[in-house]
Scaffold this motif. Sequence first.
Motif, PDB file in Angstrom:
ATOM      1  N   LEU A  77       0.759  -1.258   0.086  1.00 51.68           N
ATOM      2  CA  LEU A  77       0.006  -0.116  -0.049  1.00 51.68           C
ATOM      3  C   LEU A  77       0.828   1.153   0.000  1.00 51.68           C
ATOM      4  N   LEU A  78       2.075   1.295   0.589  1.00 53.88           N
ATOM      5  CA  LEU A  78       2.902   2.510   0.652  1.00 53.88           C
ATOM      6  C   LEU A  78       4.294   2.205  -0.152  1.00 53.88           C
ATOM      7  N   GLN A  79       4.261   2.834  -1.085  1.00 55.55           N
ATOM      8  CA  GLN A  79       5.698   2.953  -1.753  1.00 55.55           C
ATOM      9  C   GLN A  79       6.441   4.160  -1.514  1.00 55.55           C
ATOM     10  N   TYR A  80       7.661   4.093  -0.994  1.00 58.61           N
ATOM     11  CA  TYR A  80       8.390   5.312  -0.568  1.00 58.61           C
ATOM     12  C   TYR A  80       9.845   5.125  -1.361  1.00 58.61           C
ATOM     13  N   TYR A  81       9.850   6.398  -2.161  1.00 62.69           N
ATOM     14  CA  TYR A  81      10.741   6.364  -3.193  1.00 62.69           C
ATOM     15  C   TYR A  81      12.254   7.211  -2.801  1.00 62.69           C
ATOM     16  N   GLY A  82      11.983   8.016  -1.674  1.00 63.16           N
ATOM     17  CA  GLY A  82      13.114   8.800  -1.365  1.00 63.16           C
ATOM     18  C   GLY A  82      12.842  10.088  -1.935  1.00 63.16           C
ATOM     19  N   ASN A  83      13.979  10.592  -2.544  1.00 62.17           N
ATOM     20  CA  ASN A  83      14.122  11.902  -3.089  1.00 62.17           C
ATOM     21  C   ASN A  83      13.077  12.529  -4.119  1.00 62.17           C
ATOM     22  N   ASP A  84      12.881  11.578  -4.989  1.00 62.42           N
ATOM     23  CA  ASP A  84      12.236  11.599  -6.162  1.00 62.42           C
ATOM     24  C   ASP A  84      11.466  10.233  -6.768  1.00 62.42           C
ATOM     25  N   ALA A  85      10.734  10.385  -7.722  1.00 62.40           N
ATOM     26  CA  ALA A  85      10.004   8.954  -8.268  1.00 62.40           C
ATOM     27  C   ALA A  85       9.614   9.070  -9.656  1.00 62.40           C
ATOM     28  N   ASN A  86       9.926   8.227 -10.450  1.00 63.03           N
ATOM     29  CA  ASN A  86       9.696   7.957 -11.820  1.00 63.03           C
ATOM     30  C   ASN A  86       8.656   6.931 -11.870  1.00 63.03           C
ATOM     31  N   LEU A  87       7.673   7.085 -12.202  1.00 61.44           N
ATOM     32  CA  LEU A  87       6.280   6.193 -12.080  1.00 61.44           C
ATOM     33  C   LEU A  87       5.765   6.140 -13.370  1.00 61.44           C
ATOM     34  N   GLU A  88       5.097   4.870 -13.573  1.00 60.85           N
ATOM     35  CA  GLU A  88       4.134   4.798 -14.851  1.00 60.85           C
ATOM     36  C   GLU A  88       2.789   4.237 -14.054  1.00 60.85           C
ATOM     37  N   LEU A  89       1.823   5.148 -14.452  1.00 58.44           N
ATOM     38  CA  LEU A  89       0.455   4.641 -13.838  1.00 58.44           C
ATOM     39  C   LEU A  89      -0.397   4.792 -14.729  1.00 58.44           C
ATOM     40  N   HIS A  90      -1.320   3.722 -15.254  1.00 54.22           N
ATOM     41  CA  HIS A  90      -2.306   3.843 -16.263  1.00 54.22           C
ATOM     42  C   HIS A  90      -1.831   4.455 -17.493  1.00 54.22           C
TER      43      HIS A  90
END
Length: 171
Positions: A77-90
């Motif tokens: 349920l919780l995704q912790y990335y640190g300083n920044d995050a590069n995601l792909e959603l939908h």
Amino acid sequence: MKICIVSDSHDRGPMLATAIAEAKTRGAACVLHCGDLIGTNTLLASLKLGLPIHVIHGNNLGDPVSISRLACQSDGLLQYYGNDANLELHGRKIFMTHYPHIAKAFASAGDHDLVCCGHSHEPLLSTEATVKGGTTLLVNPGTVAGLGAPAATWVFGDLDTMQFEVESLER
């Protein structure tokens, strides 16, 4: 896919949970938190709502070890990335950073559909021209805690239509 974008909760767990609960009633499938969360207690009520939460830390780091531990124990349920995050959603490429100047640079690069930031405590929805000739949506939800701002704000968005709205909370 509908999403909730928040930032700068600064240990105001009830306000964060209120925004997420409202987004959930409107069909949000996940939450992006653009930093200055501070500690794990801020997340406890929000995690009970059952929406996945993607978190970066911002400049008010708080307790990253505790947040990492909570992420490991959250059954995804919780995704912790640190300083920044590069995601792909939908099918959308999303970049999260805490800082507006970094967000503007990433939006201008044209590699993402959506770039989210926080830090300023001022909400912003902006279409940025890219060096590739297109546009990228830049979103700053303001501060869900309402600190140093006229209102406590967050953003509700739809990744299908790329329509986003700044929402306010009662304080």
